[in-house]
Motif scaffolding. Structure first.
Motif, PDB file in Angstrom:
ATOM      1  N   ASP A   1      30.375   2.732 -17.574  1.00 56.49           N
ATOM      2  CA  ASP A   1      30.513   3.233 -16.203  1.00 56.49           C
ATOM      3  C   ASP A   1      31.423   4.453 -16.087  1.00 56.49           C
ATOM      4  O   ASP A   1      31.659   4.959 -14.993  1.00 56.49           O
ATOM      5  CB  ASP A   1      31.003   2.112 -15.268  1.00 56.49           C
ATOM      6  CG  ASP A   1      32.343   1.535 -15.688  1.00 56.49           C
ATOM      7  OD1 ASP A   1      32.848   1.915 -16.757  1.00 56.49           O
ATOM      8  OD2 ASP A   1      32.895   0.691 -14.955  1.00 56.49           O
TER       9      ASP A   1
ATOM     10  N   LYS B   1      29.949  11.564  -6.254  1.00 62.91           N
ATOM     11  CA  LYS B   1      30.124  10.167  -6.668  1.00 62.91           C
ATOM     12  C   LYS B   1      31.562   9.939  -7.149  1.00 62.91           C
ATOM     13  O   LYS B   1      32.200   8.938  -6.793  1.00 62.91           O
ATOM     14  CB  LYS B   1      29.136   9.828  -7.780  1.00 62.91           C
ATOM     15  CG  LYS B   1      29.334   8.433  -8.362  1.00 62.91           C
ATOM     16  CD  LYS B   1      28.453   8.208  -9.576  1.00 62.91           C
ATOM     17  CE  LYS B   1      28.736   6.861 -10.230  1.00 62.91           C
ATOM     18  NZ  LYS B   1      27.947   6.650 -11.457  1.00 62.91           N
TER      19      LYS B   1
ATOM     20  N   SER C   1      27.768   2.061  -3.834  1.00 58.26           N
ATOM     21  CA  SER C   1      26.650   1.432  -4.534  1.00 58.26           C
ATOM     22  C   SER C   1      27.185   0.330  -5.443  1.00 58.26           C
ATOM     23  O   SER C   1      28.400   0.238  -5.683  1.00 58.26           O
ATOM     24  CB  SER C   1      25.892   2.472  -5.352  1.00 58.26           C
ATOM     25  OG  SER C   1      26.709   2.930  -6.433  1.00 58.26           O
TER      26      SER C   1
ATOM     27  N   GLU D   1      26.872   0.187  -8.601  1.00 54.38           N
ATOM     28  CA  GLU D   1      27.473   0.862  -9.755  1.00 54.38           C
ATOM     29  C   GLU D   1      28.876   1.355  -9.427  1.00 54.38           C
ATOM     30  O   GLU D   1      29.806   1.213 -10.227  1.00 54.38           O
ATOM     31  CB  GLU D   1      26.586   2.040 -10.167  1.00 54.38           C
ATOM     32  CG  GLU D   1      27.052   2.767 -11.421  1.00 54.38           C
ATOM     33  CD  GLU D   1      26.128   3.912 -11.796  1.00 54.38           C
ATOM     34  OE1 GLU D   1      26.612   4.882 -12.401  1.00 54.38           O
ATOM     35  OE2 GLU D   1      24.925   3.827 -11.474  1.00 54.38           O
ATOM     36  N   ASP D   2      29.037   1.923  -8.231  1.00 53.60           N
ATOM     37  CA  ASP D   2      30.358   2.385  -7.785  1.00 53.60           C
ATOM     38  C   ASP D   2      31.334   1.211  -7.709  1.00 53.60           C
ATOM     39  O   ASP D   2      32.496   1.325  -8.108  1.00 53.60           O
ATOM     40  CB  ASP D   2      30.259   3.050  -6.406  1.00 53.60           C
ATOM     41  CG  ASP D   2      29.508   4.368  -6.431  1.00 53.60           C
ATOM     42  OD1 ASP D   2      29.338   4.933  -7.524  1.00 53.60           O
ATOM     43  OD2 ASP D   2      29.096   4.832  -5.351  1.00 53.60           O
TER      44      ASP D   2
ATOM     45  N   ARG E   1      31.314  -1.626  -9.371  1.00 51.62           N
ATOM     46  CA  ARG E   1      31.722  -2.084 -10.717  1.00 51.62           C
ATOM     47  C   ARG E   1      32.775  -1.149 -11.305  1.00 51.62           C
ATOM     48  O   ARG E   1      33.746  -1.604 -11.921  1.00 51.62           O
ATOM     49  CB  ARG E   1      30.504  -2.154 -11.637  1.00 51.62           C
ATOM     50  CG  ARG E   1      29.588  -3.335 -11.376  1.00 51.62           C
ATOM     51  CD  ARG E   1      28.599  -3.524 -12.505  1.00 51.62           C
ATOM     52  NE  ARG E   1      27.695  -2.376 -12.632  1.00 51.62           N
ATOM     53  CZ  ARG E   1      26.537  -2.273 -11.982  1.00 51.62           C
ATOM     54  NH1 ARG E   1      26.154  -3.230 -11.159  1.00 51.62           N
ATOM     55  NH2 ARG E   1      25.772  -1.219 -12.157  1.00 51.62           N
TER      56      ARG E   1
END
Length: 241
Positions: A57, A84, A135, A137-138, A140
């Motif tokens: 990540d 991001k 999101s 992913e963000d 995590r």
């Protein structure tokens, strides 16, 4: 990496080298070049001393800048990556800033709560909503960065110190027999390979950490003596005038 550096060589530009703390391919190349192999090479995560920074990540933060620099990432994609990174940075700043009352009456930040093993980001956010949506992913990434923040900062300090040390130049004419505490084997290897920097010396197979430390201290003392001599020389000239 070979093709990239071949192209850079044709253009007369400096080679591109990924450090061990920047990418697993950096670990792989450094291992093959400096340590060699006598059996099939497998890149286990245990080979990377900075593996906490080499998480999946963090790949965009570590490598997208290079991709943009070499024209592999277009402007639109780069803007998306930058946004991001800014979005997750704002989320972490909010978690560090937002305070909540505990059952004992004191107040702690949401980031401090998240560092406790029993808490997840979703549960912590029940005490304070993020200013913007993230999101999966963000989420995590933010949770990992906050939970392991102490270890991450420690590794970053170690890397910064190592980079500074590794860049120390070793004079071409240095007599390694003058370095206190060096074994005959270490001197022979240094004399034969003639590393240009302390980082190059560190990568010589069989050269112990103690030998590197002795060489580093010797170079530091040598540099300070040269500085004092230069100061004395300037003072003498000033007196003469």
């Amino acid at each position: 990496m070979a093709g990239l550096n071949a192209g850079l060589a044709i253009l007369g530009r400096d080679p591109f080298v990924l450090r061990r703390d920047e990418a697993y391919i950096g670990v792989l190349i450094d291992d093959l070049v400096t340590r060699g192999v006598d059996e099939p090479y497998r890149l286990f995560t245990s080979r990377a001393e900075h593996r906490l920074l080499l998480r999946i990540d963090t790949a965009d933060r570590r490598l997208s800048g290079y991709g943009h620099q070499f024209g592999l990432i277009c402007e639109a994609e780069w803007r998306g990556i930058a946004e991001k990174m800014a979005r997750t940075d704002r989320a972490m700043a909010f978690l560090r800033r937002k305070k909540v009352k505990t059952t004992w009456g004191d107040s702690v930040s949401l980031a401090e709560l998240l560092k406790k093993p029993e808490h997840k980001l979703e549960s912590v956010l029940e005490c304070g909503k993020l200013p913007e949506e993230l999101s999966a992913e963000d989420m995590r990434f933010v949770e990992s960065e906050i939970k392991y923040e102490g270890y991450i900062r420690k590794q970053e300090r170690e890397i910064a110190k190592s980079v500074r040390t590794d860049q120390a130049k070793i004079p071409r004419s240095l007599d390694f027999t003058l370095v206190p505490g060096m074994t005959r084997e270490a001197v022979e290897k240094l004399e034969r390979l003639r590393p240009a920097t302390l980082g190059d010396a560190r990568r010589i197979p069989g050269l112990t950490p103690a030998a590197i430390q002795n060489l580093s201290l010797y170079l530091e003392v040598r540099k300070k003596r040269a500085g004092r001599k230069a100061d004395v020389s300037r003072g003498t000239c000033a007196d003469d005038e």
